[in-house]
Design an enzyme around this catalytic site. Sequence first.
Site, PDB file in Angstrom:
ATOM      1  N   GLY A 150      -2.514  -1.819  -7.348  1.00 58.35           N
ATOM      2  CA  GLY A 150      -1.383  -2.740  -7.384  1.00 58.35           C
ATOM      3  C   GLY A 150      -1.572  -3.846  -8.413  1.00 58.35           C
TER       4      GLY A 150
ATOM      5  N   HIS B 147       0.844  -1.206   0.000  1.00 63.99           N
ATOM      6  CA  HIS B 147       0.000   0.000   0.000  1.00 63.99           C
ATOM      7  C   HIS B 147       0.877   1.252   0.000  1.00 63.99           C
ATOM      8  CE1 HIS B 147      -2.616  -2.964   2.312  1.00 63.99           C
ATOM      9  NE2 HIS B 147      -3.398  -2.646   1.305  1.00 63.99           N
TER      10      HIS B 147
ATOM     11  N   SER C 118       0.594  -9.088   1.535  1.00 65.94           N
ATOM     12  CA  SER C 118      -0.862  -9.082   1.577  1.00 65.94           C
ATOM     13  C   SER C 118      -1.295  -8.952   3.037  1.00 65.94           C
ATOM     14  CB  SER C 118      -1.398 -10.400   0.998  1.00 65.94           C
ATOM     15  OG  SER C 118      -2.740 -10.595   1.403  1.00 65.94           O
TER      16      SER C 118
HETATM   17  P1  AMP Z   1      -6.346  -4.028  -0.354  1.00 67.81           P
HETATM   18  O1  AMP Z   1      -6.158  -3.207   0.868  1.00 67.81           O
HETATM   19  O2  AMP Z   1      -5.869  -5.434  -0.223  1.00 67.81           O
HETATM   20  O3  AMP Z   1      -7.738  -3.907  -0.922  1.00 67.81           O
HETATM   21  O4  AMP Z   1      -5.391  -3.404  -1.467  1.00 67.81           O
HETATM   22  C1  AMP Z   1      -5.430  -2.032  -1.783  1.00 67.81           C
HETATM   23  C2  AMP Z   1      -4.525  -1.776  -2.961  1.00 67.81           C
HETATM   24  O5  AMP Z   1      -3.192  -2.155  -2.620  1.00 67.81           O
HETATM   25  C3  AMP Z   1      -4.902  -2.579  -4.217  1.00 67.81           C
HETATM   26  O6  AMP Z   1      -4.739  -1.765  -5.367  1.00 67.81           O
HETATM   27  C4  AMP Z   1      -3.908  -3.709  -4.195  1.00 67.81           C
HETATM   28  O7  AMP Z   1      -3.635  -4.246  -5.470  1.00 67.81           O
HETATM   29  C5  AMP Z   1      -2.677  -3.002  -3.632  1.00 67.81           C
HETATM   30  N1  AMP Z   1      -1.737  -3.973  -3.073  1.00 67.81           N
HETATM   31  C6  AMP Z   1      -1.987  -4.926  -2.136  1.00 67.81           C
HETATM   32  N2  AMP Z   1      -0.893  -5.680  -1.918  1.00 67.81           N
HETATM   33  C7  AMP Z   1       0.078  -5.190  -2.729  1.00 67.81           C
HETATM   34  C8  AMP Z   1       1.435  -5.546  -2.989  1.00 67.81           C
HETATM   35  N3  AMP Z   1       2.030  -6.557  -2.358  1.00 67.81           N
HETATM   36  N4  AMP Z   1       2.124  -4.817  -3.893  1.00 67.81           N
HETATM   37  C9  AMP Z   1       1.541  -3.784  -4.548  1.00 67.81           C
HETATM   38  N5  AMP Z   1       0.266  -3.403  -4.351  1.00 67.81           N
HETATM   39  C10 AMP Z   1      -0.466  -4.094  -3.475  1.00 67.81           C
END
Ligand code: AMP
Length: 283
Positions: free
Chosen positions: A145, A35, A183
């Site tokens: 991401g 993030h 993650s």
């Molecule tokens: P989330 O909080 O899991 O819904 O993710 C929010 C944003 O962060 C989304 O655009 C994801 O693709 C991005 N994201 C999550 N994990 C990663 C990572 N390891 N590398 C890059 N972006 C990420």
Amino acid sequence: MHIIKSIRGLQAWRRKHENHKIGFVPTMGALHEGHLSLIRHACKHCSTVVVSIFVNPLQFGPGEDLSRYPRPVKSDQQLCRDAGVDLLFWPSSQEFYPQDFQTLVKVHRLSQRWEGEARPTHFEGVTTVVTKLLCLVRPDRCYLGQKDYQQLLVIKQLVQDLNIDTTIVRCPTIREADGLALSSRNRYLSANQRIQATSLFTALQQGVQAIKQGATNVWAIQSRMQKVLKKYPGIKIEYLAVCDAKSLDQLSQVKGEVVLMGAIQIGNVHLIDNILVKALKKS
Ligand code: AMP
């Protein structure tokens, strides 16, 4: 850093920032380096950066981890502050989906395969929340991401189809030293599961290597990837595919740009990853 929890408050803030170049990073919180890398990209290219933190109930299916999804409120706020975020939008579920809420946004073809097959209402939840957020924040650029590659394509499609005036920016996947994609769900893994989890990336890398060595038969590439994961009886393969990078159609022969995508279940933790790769040109 401003923190706004109400929709009216966000709309008023946005009206006061009409001339700003707004970069937006939507998240579900439990922030990690993945993030933060999106936030850093946004800070570099935009005058004002908005982050949203909202654990969106619509994108969780029955029996998924909505209630136990991590919500480290204070440390998330601090991370945003330290990263130079201008506005943190932090709505409640009641604020976002009042009782009379009736509208769903659905992207058809792209949403129905892969993650959509295992989690039939997942992308509808994602596209509904993202549409609402994009209408509210009206960002010039929205940073997503590559880690969630199908989600990225689905959101690009919705932005195109609904003529939403924002540019979707794809940011690279941030990984642990051993390759495991960061993650928020990695924290559910036991020490032993954590060691096994990295094999998803190893499997995808095997696929990339095969393609770089000139392999084009997808069946052979997939079985090479499966072999890596099958060493671990605790891992259930949900899918492991070689797809066209734009349509996510499963290929039989590698051609053009392809994405190797995988999803596994370890215990009750669902992990996904992907790598983009270009087929060798025929000489
Ligand atoms: P989330 O909080 O899991 O819904 O993710 C929010 C944003 O962060 C989304 O655009 C994801 O693709 C991005 N994201 C999550 N994990 C990663 C990572 N390891 N590398 C890059 N972006 C990420």
